[in-house]
Design a protein around this motif. Structure first.
Motif, short mmCIF file in Angstrom:
data_model
loop_
_atom_site.label_atom_id
_atom_site.label_comp_id
_atom_site.label_asym_id
_atom_site.label_seq_id
_atom_site.Cartn_x
_atom_site.Cartn_y
_atom_site.Cartn_z
N LEU A 54 -9.17 -110.91 73.43
CA LEU A 54 -7.75 -110.95 73.05
C LEU A 54 -6.90 -109.90 73.76
CD1 LEU A 54 -6.70 -108.62 70.80
CD2 LEU A 54 -8.23 -109.88 69.36
N ALA A 55 -7.51 -108.82 74.21
CA ALA A 55 -6.75 -107.75 74.87
C ALA A 55 -6.96 -107.78 76.38
CB ALA A 55 -7.18 -106.40 74.31
N PRO A 56 -5.93 -107.42 77.12
CA PRO A 56 -6.07 -107.37 78.58
C PRO A 56 -6.78 -106.09 79.03
CG PRO A 56 -3.87 -106.69 77.96
CD PRO A 56 -4.57 -107.12 76.69
N ILE A 57 -7.18 -106.07 80.29
CA ILE A 57 -7.73 -104.85 80.89
C ILE A 57 -6.65 -103.77 80.80
CG2 ILE A 57 -8.54 -103.80 83.05
CD1 ILE A 57 -10.56 -105.72 81.77
N SER A 58 -7.05 -102.57 80.44
CA SER A 58 -6.11 -101.47 80.24
C SER A 58 -5.52 -100.97 81.54
CB SER A 58 -6.82 -100.31 79.54
OG SER A 58 -5.98 -99.17 79.51
N GLU A 59 -4.20 -101.07 81.65
CA GLU A 59 -3.53 -100.54 82.84
C GLU A 59 -3.56 -99.02 82.83
OE1 GLU A 59 0.30 -102.23 83.69
OE2 GLU A 59 -0.39 -104.25 83.19
N ARG A 60 -3.54 -98.40 81.64
CA ARG A 60 -3.61 -96.94 81.54
C ARG A 60 -4.92 -96.42 82.11
NH1 ARG A 60 -1.49 -94.97 75.63
NH2 ARG A 60 0.72 -95.33 75.98
N ALA A 63 -5.31 -96.99 85.94
CA ALA A 63 -4.64 -95.95 86.74
C ALA A 63 -5.53 -94.72 86.91
CB ALA A 63 -3.33 -95.55 86.07
N LEU A 64 -6.52 -94.56 86.01
CA LEU A 64 -7.47 -93.44 86.11
C LEU A 64 -8.74 -93.85 86.84
CD1 LEU A 64 -7.14 -92.04 82.48
CD2 LEU A 64 -6.06 -91.15 84.56
N GLY A 65 -8.77 -95.10 87.34
CA GLY A 65 -9.94 -95.57 88.08
C GLY A 65 -11.01 -96.23 87.22
N ILE A 66 -10.67 -96.54 85.97
CA ILE A 66 -11.63 -97.17 85.05
C ILE A 66 -11.18 -98.61 84.84
CG2 ILE A 66 -12.70 -97.06 82.76
CD1 ILE A 66 -11.86 -94.05 82.74
N ALA A 67 -11.97 -99.56 85.35
CA ALA A 67 -11.49 -100.93 85.42
C ALA A 67 -12.08 -101.90 84.40
CB ALA A 67 -11.75 -101.48 86.82
N ASP A 68 -13.03 -101.49 83.58
CA ASP A 68 -13.69 -102.48 82.74
C ASP A 68 -13.40 -102.35 81.25
OD1 ASP A 68 -15.11 -100.11 82.66
OD2 ASP A 68 -17.07 -101.05 82.59
N GLN A 104 -4.58 -89.13 79.07
CA GLN A 104 -5.29 -88.17 79.90
C GLN A 104 -5.64 -86.92 79.10
OE1 GLN A 104 -2.51 -89.77 80.77
NE2 GLN A 104 -2.60 -90.45 82.89
N LYS A 105 -4.68 -86.40 78.35
CA LYS A 105 -4.91 -85.19 77.55
C LYS A 105 -5.97 -85.44 76.49
CE LYS A 105 -2.63 -81.84 74.60
NZ LYS A 105 -1.47 -81.50 73.83
N LEU A 106 -5.89 -86.57 75.81
CA LEU A 106 -6.87 -86.89 74.77
C LEU A 106 -8.27 -87.02 75.34
CD1 LEU A 106 -7.48 -87.59 71.81
CD2 LEU A 106 -6.99 -89.96 72.37
N LEU A 107 -8.42 -87.73 76.46
CA LEU A 107 -9.73 -87.88 77.08
C LEU A 107 -10.30 -86.52 77.49
CD1 LEU A 107 -9.30 -91.09 79.25
CD2 LEU A 107 -10.70 -90.82 77.19
#
Length: 114
Positions: A54-60, A63-68, A104-107
């Protein structure tokens, strides 16, 4: 899509859930925190398990290089990041956060805690 998917929460997801609970309790109330977390859990069981795409691949994250990982707006303020493992029929929960937070800060903070 079959509804035989199981949900697995990663250690990072569990930490992010604790951080979200602390944030909501401090800013609002323990009651709101409990209701919010129960609502999220219920939505995962009812909506995500039966419709894992139901959800798309995260654009956020892309942008950090994580595609899955997929990004799901669970409610007005909360985002859930998860990965779909179709071979194992699993939904792997990565992160739960308030949409007003910096990803980014949370991760970075969570990785320091692991």
């Amino acid at each position: 899509m079959s509804s035989t998917y199981t949900v697995v929460a990663s250690p990072l997801f569990k930490l992010s859930q604790q951080r979200l609970a602390a944030f909501l309790t401090e800013k609002y109330s323990a009651t709101l925190t409990q209701n919010t977390l129960m609502n999220i859990k219920q939505r995962i069981k009812q909506d995500l398990v039966t419709h894992p795409t139901l959800a798309p691949i995260s654009e956020r994250l892309l942008a950090l290089g994580i595609a899955d990982y997929r990004q799901w707006q669970v409610d007005q303020h909360n985002l859930l990041f998860y990965r779909l493992n179709e071979q194992k029929q699993r939904i792997e929960l990565l992160l739960l956060m308030d949409s007003r937070q910096s990803l980014q800060k949370l991760l970075f903070e969570l990785i320091l805690l692991i």
